[in-house]
Design a protein around this motif. Structure first.
Motif, PDB file in Angstrom:
ATOM      1  N   LYS A  58       0.878  -1.120  -0.100  1.00 22.58           N
ATOM      2  CA  LYS A  58      -0.052   0.038  -0.048  1.00 22.58           C
ATOM      3  C   LYS A  58       0.846   1.511   0.002  1.00 22.58           C
ATOM      4  CE  LYS A  58      -4.673  -1.058   1.990  1.00 22.58           C
ATOM      5  NZ  LYS A  58      -5.287  -0.814   3.081  1.00 22.58           N
ATOM      6  N   THR A  59       2.150   1.163   0.354  1.00 23.16           N
ATOM      7  CA  THR A  59       3.057   2.067   0.469  1.00 23.16           C
ATOM      8  C   THR A  59       3.771   2.639  -1.051  1.00 23.16           C
ATOM      9  OG1 THR A  59       4.792   0.927   1.133  1.00 23.16           O
ATOM     10  CG2 THR A  59       3.517   2.063   2.806  1.00 23.16           C
ATOM     11  N   THR A  60       3.736   1.556  -1.806  1.00 24.80           N
ATOM     12  CA  THR A  60       4.264   1.724  -3.326  1.00 24.80           C
ATOM     13  C   THR A  60       3.092   2.082  -4.176  1.00 24.80           C
ATOM     14  OG1 THR A  60       4.143  -0.732  -3.714  1.00 24.80           O
ATOM     15  CG2 THR A  60       6.206   0.394  -2.512  1.00 24.80           C
ATOM     16  N   LEU A  61       1.901   1.200  -4.040  1.00 23.28           N
ATOM     17  CA  LEU A  61       0.945   1.599  -5.197  1.00 23.28           C
ATOM     18  C   LEU A  61      -0.542   2.137  -4.489  1.00 23.28           C
ATOM     19  CD1 LEU A  61       0.810  -1.752  -7.503  1.00 23.28           C
ATOM     20  CD2 LEU A  61       2.266   0.609  -7.720  1.00 23.28           C
ATOM     21  N   SER A  62      -1.200   2.888  -5.078  1.00 17.08           N
ATOM     22  CA  SER A  62      -2.235   3.280  -4.370  1.00 17.08           C
ATOM     23  C   SER A  62      -3.381   2.318  -4.989  1.00 17.08           C
ATOM     24  CB  SER A  62      -2.716   4.687  -5.057  1.00 17.08           C
ATOM     25  OG  SER A  62      -3.104   4.774  -6.325  1.00 17.08           O
ATOM     26  N   PRO A  63      -4.618   2.309  -4.206  1.00 17.04           N
ATOM     27  CA  PRO A  63      -5.350   1.247  -4.673  1.00 17.04           C
ATOM     28  C   PRO A  63      -5.835   1.516  -6.187  1.00 17.04           C
ATOM     29  CG  PRO A  63      -6.180   2.048  -2.651  1.00 17.04           C
ATOM     30  CD  PRO A  63      -4.999   3.029  -3.184  1.00 17.04           C
ATOM     31  N   LYS A  67      11.900   3.339  -0.723  1.00 19.11           N
ATOM     32  CA  LYS A  67      12.715   4.368   0.328  1.00 19.11           C
ATOM     33  C   LYS A  67      11.790   5.295   0.842  1.00 19.11           C
ATOM     34  CE  LYS A  67      16.479   7.258   0.560  1.00 19.11           C
ATOM     35  NZ  LYS A  67      17.474   8.168  -0.063  1.00 19.11           N
ATOM     36  N   ARG A  68      10.821   6.017  -0.020  1.00 17.18           N
ATOM     37  CA  ARG A  68      10.262   7.081   0.807  1.00 17.18           C
ATOM     38  C   ARG A  68       8.644   7.006   0.806  1.00 17.18           C
ATOM     39  NH1 ARG A  68      12.453  11.814  -3.410  1.00 17.18           N
ATOM     40  NH2 ARG A  68      14.574  10.636  -3.674  1.00 17.18           N
ATOM     41  N   SER A  69       7.960   6.036  -0.088  1.00 18.25           N
ATOM     42  CA  SER A  69       6.628   5.837   0.023  1.00 18.25           C
ATOM     43  C   SER A  69       5.963   6.710  -0.911  1.00 18.25           C
ATOM     44  CB  SER A  69       5.865   5.699   1.480  1.00 18.25           C
ATOM     45  OG  SER A  69       4.984   6.861   1.649  1.00 18.25           O
ATOM     46  N   ARG A  70       4.915   6.311  -1.253  1.00 22.49           N
ATOM     47  CA  ARG A  70       4.182   6.967  -2.402  1.00 22.49           C
ATOM     48  C   ARG A  70       3.577   8.342  -2.276  1.00 22.49           C
ATOM     49  NH1 ARG A  70      -1.481   6.276  -2.191  1.00 22.49           N
ATOM     50  NH2 ARG A  70      -2.036   4.806  -0.760  1.00 22.49           N
ATOM     51  N   ASN A  71       3.573   8.784  -1.040  1.00 23.67           N
ATOM     52  CA  ASN A  71       3.142  10.055  -0.700  1.00 23.67           C
ATOM     53  C   ASN A  71       4.119  11.043  -0.386  1.00 23.67           C
ATOM     54  OD1 ASN A  71       0.224   9.453  -0.914  1.00 23.67           O
ATOM     55  ND2 ASN A  71       0.520   8.217   1.165  1.00 23.67           N
ATOM     56  N   ALA A  72       5.291  10.744  -0.571  1.00 21.52           N
ATOM     57  CA  ALA A  72       6.463  11.455  -0.354  1.00 21.52           C
ATOM     58  C   ALA A  72       6.522  12.764  -1.600  1.00 21.52           C
ATOM     59  CB  ALA A  72       7.761  10.629  -0.299  1.00 21.52           C
ATOM     60  N   HIS A  73       7.509  13.324  -1.400  1.00 22.06           N
ATOM     61  CA  HIS A  73       7.883  14.446  -2.392  1.00 22.06           C
ATOM     62  C   HIS A  73       8.712  14.020  -3.448  1.00 22.06           C
ATOM     63  CE1 HIS A  73       8.372  18.190  -4.489  1.00 22.06           C
ATOM     64  NE2 HIS A  73       9.809  18.202  -4.473  1.00 22.06           N
ATOM     65  N   PHE A  74       8.360  14.121  -4.574  1.00 22.07           N
ATOM     66  CA  PHE A  74       9.245  13.650  -5.970  1.00 22.07           C
ATOM     67  C   PHE A  74       9.701  14.604  -6.674  1.00 22.07           C
ATOM     68  CE2 PHE A  74       7.350   9.617  -4.476  1.00 22.07           C
ATOM     69  CZ  PHE A  74       8.493   8.520  -3.846  1.00 22.07           C
ATOM     70  N   THR A  75      10.588  14.817  -7.293  1.00 20.39           N
ATOM     71  CA  THR A  75      10.891  15.720  -8.437  1.00 20.39           C
ATOM     72  C   THR A  75      10.252  15.162  -9.585  1.00 20.39           C
ATOM     73  OG1 THR A  75      13.021  14.651  -9.238  1.00 20.39           O
ATOM     74  CG2 THR A  75      13.368  16.201  -7.472  1.00 20.39           C
TER      75      THR A  75
END
Lengths: 364, 364
Positions: free
Chosen positions: B90-95, B210-218
């Motif tokens: 669940k931390t890498t892909l949203s539903p 590393k950061r989970s899907r809700n983190a900030h990404f460039t």
């Protein structure tokens, strides 16, 4: 920066080291727990050495399977899933039984459309406490049932999971073009029929839950447990019904006739009146307390008999056709004007409305 | 005696009281844990209000779905399963992503046969920690992808489970009769091609782990995470390849090109020589350490590009046809005589044999 995250890719690399057992990127090490140590060996083990269906062009072995079609038939497709400890336990069904049943429930759905089964695909998520021998038994349970219908296994997916076995079977089938049998075809005046007695599967499950499948059972009890473990889908019956070109509704009994009759009544926008005294009682359930037996018969489920309707004028025709093939058929009620209700005609108390959600609501 | 086991039937009766949420007899109370409180409401929610495919005769609503066939097309069918915490978190892909991906991997398999997708069926075992909203998002992820291909959802099964979500998607497709593209069609002298750069999905997964899907990404990182979360199956590319009537092999890259090239080499009984310097490098991976990038490119998997072979004489034709449609194609190697080996031509060190099981073996 991308380069900063590299130390954290060990999960991916670890999976690479372990080999691409189940395909796709995986996040954890669980694939090494899987009792199947080599996916290629495993696929070779379950891959049929030959096939029955001459219109199959490509079976297991490429990205997908391919088969020819024939416009004189419509295609039927369905999928059903069984979950360990939800739909079965290792103490109630052997691995062979689980395979048999996972395929049988889908064949039953194809029969309920008036067709016959042709191909199947098996997707299974396997926890680490399942051995390769158990998995082989599970596949044998399927292939042994499939053989009788000349069905070919043409695809699937084998993946690991962390907890309970989940098996999903897809079945395709055929029916003569335009001749599918639907739930919505019932009309007031129709006779309601069932292809066999009900409640044996639920009674068998009760025995298995109490004693577990390796216990000693009398011959009579054994017939009940087998009814639960190895249901026979009613394909022959469905084909006879379909061959007569009569109008009528058809459904298979996976959830109990209470629920299935509702599905017909709702889809056809009629009401269905079941006659308690006409419901066939299995010889194995003769000695059971009447109220309990009725619960099992109405709401037990998993008998995989067919319930349907036929024009009153065609009843004799259908009845004779079934008899000629050595198959049973019982008249159990009639279709009336209505809006999706199901009624049970009691011998003494007149009509009682059946709730599709089961016996408790029915009682209240 | 049957009557002795009646007190133990509370499990069955309890399930009856709860309603026949997921169909069939169940052994435990877990169905009441399921976040979907009414199966009929749920089916109405996911059931398409209309359908795209005019040859669909019966969609969701009866025992099985039925559709017309056309002998000018062969039928394609495949199934793939994703398991929570094995294939995604669940931390890498949203539903939504999970739905998208579960369907995309199957569409990719249909593309790899040279066909296009038509219908899909969804079987999902749902644990109690998944909300109805999450499940709706998962189905939206599928329908949003399906829409682009005018695919119809025509069946499935929704059951509860005790632990991890397991989703199994069946996809059917079509290809012009006799025109399927297989892995076994490569011959020595063929050019090996790929439809896009590789390794972005693995790089995206590393970021997400590393950061989970809700983190900030460039923006650059975002393109990598999206490559992992929402892969685009290469149906257009497959259709262009198929339209040219050239002989060649085709495979999609779910497990990394190292593994997929082996599948072609083994099925065709040839060897494949990949040229390291010709492998297209994604702009997003330019700054990554060379060795790590090569690992991702060769063994990362889940890029869902197509890898295939084409006669040397047809390379220009294919290349131009792809360009005309605005699609990319890269020549990355050649087919040689052999027995299923895959080689990587290094810029300095000559040929290194690739092991299909991944990088570690490759290194050793």
């Amino acid at each position: 920066m991308i380069s900063m995250i590299l130390p954290l890719t060990f999960l991916i690399l670890e999976r690479m080291r372990l080999g691409l057992l189940c395909g796709h990127l995986t996040l954890r090490n669980s694939e090494c727990d899987l009792m199947i140590h080599d996916e290629f060996d495993w696929i070779n083990k379950i891959k049929p050495k030959s096939h029955y269906q001459s219109h199959l062009l490509e079976g297991i072995g490429d990205d997908a399977s391919v088969y020819k079609t024939d416009a004189s038939y419509d295609e039927i497709i369905c999928v059903d899933t069984l979950v360990e400890d939800v739909h079965f336990k290792k103490t109630t069904l052997s691995p062979f039984d689980i395979g048999h049943k996972a395929l049988a429930v889908n064949i039953s759905d194809v029969a309920a459309m008036g067709g016959w089964p042709v191909f199947y695909l098996v997707s299974v998520a396997i926890p680490s406490d399942w051995s390769e021998e158990e998995m082989e038994e599970l596949y044998k349970g399927m292939s042994s049932l499939a053989e009788g219908y000349k069905m070919d296994l043409i695809g699937g997916d084998t993946v690991s999971t962390t907890d309970k076995l989940v098996i999903s079977v897809t079945v395709t089938g055929r029916v003569e073009a335009g001749k599918r049998l639907l739930r919505k075809n019932a009309l007031p005046g129709d006779i309601v029929f069932v292809t066999g007695s009900l409640g044996k599967s639920a009674a068998g499950l009760a025995l298995l839950l109490k004693r577990s499948r390796n216990a000693h059972f009398t011959a009579r009890e054994k017939r009940l447990t087998i009814a639960h473990q190895r249901p026979r889908p009613k394909v022959e019956e469905a084909r006879v019904i379909n061959s007569l070109n009569t109008r009528g509704a058809l459904n298979d009994i996976s959830d109990g006739i209470g629920s299935e009759a509702h599905e017909i009544a709702e889809a056809s926008n009629v009401s269905i009146e079941l006659d308690e005294s006409s419901l066939p009682i299995a010889q194995e359930l003769q000695s059971v307390d009447t109220a309990k037996r009725l619960e099992w018969m109405l709401f037990g489920g998993e008998d995989f008999e067919l319930v349907g309707t036929v024009r009153e004028n065609d009843w004799e025709l259908l009845s004779e056709a079934m008899k000629k093939e050595g198959l049973s058929l019982y008249k159990i009620g009639t279709v009336k004007e209505g809006r999706g209700e199901v009624w049970l005609k009691k011998e003494k108390n007149g009509l009682v409305r059946l709730n599709k959600k089961g016996y408790n609501h029915f009682k209240s």
